[in-house]
Scaffold this motif. Sequence first.
Motif, short mmCIF file in Angstrom:
data_model
loop_
_atom_site.label_atom_id
_atom_site.label_comp_id
_atom_site.label_asym_id
_atom_site.label_seq_id
_atom_site.Cartn_x
_atom_site.Cartn_y
_atom_site.Cartn_z
N UNK A 18 -0.02 -33.36 35.39
CA UNK A 18 -0.87 -32.23 35.00
C UNK A 18 -1.13 -31.32 36.19
N UNK A 19 -1.55 -30.09 35.91
CA UNK A 19 -1.97 -29.17 36.96
C UNK A 19 -3.36 -29.54 37.47
N UNK A 20 -4.19 -30.02 36.55
CA UNK A 20 -5.53 -30.47 36.90
C UNK A 20 -5.74 -31.85 36.29
N UNK A 21 -6.05 -32.83 37.11
CA UNK A 21 -6.33 -34.17 36.63
C UNK A 21 -7.77 -34.54 36.89
N UNK A 22 -8.47 -34.89 35.85
CA UNK A 22 -9.88 -35.29 35.97
C UNK A 22 -10.01 -36.77 35.65
N UNK A 23 -10.33 -37.57 36.63
CA UNK A 23 -10.47 -39.02 36.47
C UNK A 23 -11.96 -39.34 36.49
N UNK A 24 -12.47 -39.75 35.34
CA UNK A 24 -13.91 -40.01 35.22
C UNK A 24 -14.17 -41.49 34.94
N UNK A 25 -15.42 -41.85 34.95
CA UNK A 25 -15.78 -43.23 34.64
C UNK A 25 -15.62 -43.48 33.14
N UNK A 26 -15.22 -44.69 32.76
CA UNK A 26 -15.05 -44.99 31.33
C UNK A 26 -16.34 -44.76 30.55
N UNK A 27 -16.21 -44.17 29.37
CA UNK A 27 -17.35 -44.00 28.48
C UNK A 27 -18.26 -42.85 28.83
N UNK A 28 -17.79 -41.92 29.68
CA UNK A 28 -18.64 -40.79 30.09
C UNK A 28 -18.08 -39.45 29.63
N UNK A 29 -17.15 -39.45 28.72
CA UNK A 29 -16.49 -38.22 28.27
C UNK A 29 -17.48 -37.22 27.68
N UNK A 30 -18.45 -37.71 26.93
CA UNK A 30 -19.40 -36.80 26.29
C UNK A 30 -20.24 -36.07 27.33
N UNK A 31 -20.54 -36.70 28.44
CA UNK A 31 -21.29 -36.02 29.50
C UNK A 31 -20.49 -34.85 30.05
N UNK A 32 -19.20 -35.06 30.26
CA UNK A 32 -18.34 -33.95 30.70
C UNK A 32 -18.32 -32.84 29.66
N UNK A 33 -18.15 -33.20 28.40
CA UNK A 33 -18.10 -32.19 27.34
C UNK A 33 -19.39 -31.38 27.28
N UNK A 34 -20.53 -32.04 27.42
CA UNK A 34 -21.81 -31.34 27.37
C UNK A 34 -21.95 -30.37 28.54
N UNK A 35 -21.51 -30.79 29.72
CA UNK A 35 -21.60 -29.90 30.87
C UNK A 35 -20.69 -28.68 30.71
N UNK A 36 -19.52 -28.87 30.13
CA UNK A 36 -18.62 -27.74 29.88
C UNK A 36 -19.28 -26.75 28.92
N UNK A 37 -19.91 -27.26 27.87
CA UNK A 37 -20.59 -26.37 26.93
C UNK A 37 -21.81 -25.72 27.57
N UNK A 38 -22.51 -26.43 28.45
CA UNK A 38 -23.63 -25.84 29.19
C UNK A 38 -23.14 -24.62 29.98
#
Length: 696
Positions: free
Chosen positions: A216-236
């Motif tokens: 990928x051009x951008x790879x985001x490696x996050x902690x398991x089970x935290x996807x919704x936190x990322x999604x909420x911040x993007x919408x914020x």
Amino acid sequence: MNKPLENRVGHSVCPHDCPSTCALDVELLPDGRVGRLRGAADNAYTAGVICAKVARYAERLDHAQRLKTPLQRVGAKGSAEFRPISWEAALDLVAEKFLAAEGVYGAESIWPYFYAGTMGLVQRDGIHRLRHAKGYSRQFDTICTNPAWTGYIAGTGRLAGPDPREMALADCVVIWGTNAVATQVNVMTHAVTARKTRGAKIVAIDVYETETVRQADIGLVLRPGTDAALACAVMHVAFRDGYADRDYMARYADCPDELEAHLQTRTPQWASAITGLSVGEIEDFARLVGITPRSFFRLGYGFTRQRNGTVAMHAAASIATVLGSWQYEGGGAFHNNGAIYTLNKMMIEGLDIPGRMTRQLDQSKIGAVLTGDTDALRGGAPVAAMLIQNTNPVSVAPDQTRVRQGFAREDLFVCVHEQFMTETAAMADIVLPATMFLEHDDIYKGGGHQYLLFGPKLTEAPGEARENHYVHAELARRLGAKHVGFEMTPREHVDWMLRHSGFGTLEELETQRWRDCQPPFETAHYLEGFGYPDGKFRFKPEWDKVKANNDGPMGPWQDMPALPDHWDVIETADETHPFRLVTAPARSFLNSTFTETPSSEKREGRPELMMHPDDMDALGLEDGGTITVGNARGRVNLHVRLFTGLKRGVVIAEGIWPNSRHEGGSGINVLTGADSVAPYGGAAFHDNKVWIRPRF
């Protein structure tokens, strides 16, 4: 001199549990064997590309260890000591045992158990016709899809989305929760096309640095089970910086103002602390999708394997609604196209049989069911007999300790119809040899695309291997089960379903090879309204009323957040269990399939645990050393491998290796739980807290 015989090319479909459902060109050798398999170049989704493990399928077809004759157990359960037996005698014995169990406990004591070893609609789903005709216990399918499907449908109201071929027309492709390089290679085909032809950016979001993340051009490696936190911040950020399409939401969403107010505190700083991503990574990703109308969110099955996966899937899909991405070709959020196929499966499944609503047993809770748990049995009789097809629960089911205890019961009669002596087959009383997909007729639908495809029989099966449909029909005859579907051939079933679904005839489909079922653009992108009576996307779904596959609400569904949010219901690491284990797919395996093929075994090597070097140093571990991984459910022995591409405290075990490949005989699913994921069930395979100790 005689002219050498030329190889012919046949046409088929990959049957395995993968959303790609690839259209295949099959090399047919003059001696009747099969050579190389290739992706059909003239199929717009497969586009000539298939995974390496299926390209080498001749390894499986011609494998020396394929089952070729029926077998009857003569040794202790699990000893794999069998003697050959005729088909007639084997089926007679199965029918005798089923009727005996029915006589003592009732018909619901027989549980036909299956899953997605083949995705063919006749050979896979015909087991329901036998189930319904006899009044056997039903199966509630929970081992794979429920959390992800429920989360997606919670927002859209329908399991369907933009044409996945539109990835090639996107300016940003977000591959989230799937290692497409390993598990659905065609996603990469279309994403890379967009990058080459449009300069599109590819973003990959996962819990470790997979091959997809690396490409990928951008790879985001996050902690398991935290996807919704990322999604909420993007919408914020979208609301904060003016990327949110307020006019679109006013027309197509239920409560955008309430969502905006809710997200005021879901800042990138808040999400950074939860996900392990930097604030800059979150801000950059949010800005990229915010300024790119043609952002295509390809959401995968990683969401389905966390205890908060339904909430996470819903949150990720909500981004496309906040941004208004659905309006654009090459934009929107896609997970699965299951709702576009309006197929009449009455004849295949025996849906016209009256009185077929027997108890429904949870597929993922097979361990609890077989060890007599009253709740798992729905208060009814014990399971006394089973017919198992297309799955290998003694390797793949969660809560493995109880699964193996259940299969060891001397009073449980099990018939397994299989291609190899799997660990489940080794626990059976009768083992029947099964065909592979090129050895029988069937029809397939693509979850990851929009094609209905026919796969004809192209070669003869070895020895006495027989198709699933044969087993259903022959058992029905012996058991006194009546339905016209038992008298039909697979081809007749396909033709009947097509005619009664408005899709023409088998002859027409066989000539065309596939049928494109993609709805019009306006329907696929929900420009005529989402799948709710008011036509609006649900930021605030009623979790117990989502129109997804279910057996009633279960798990802690009443605690689910009303609006998109991080829901901390995962198995959080603690002092006793300081690591979070993800049991991810291996590139050369597919669940427990392909573990027997030499090239796949060679590529994968051995069962290993991938671990951050700082965590290894803290425990005094050496690369390649042996360790024990454990929790309250059990413990597993394997080798540790140094890997920098994950967060500290996260460990990855790729592939479902046979239990027997681990020292001590316990495989990775000894560590996974079978507790129900809210709101409609599922198994959280990637959500495990564990401890790790050196093994000397």
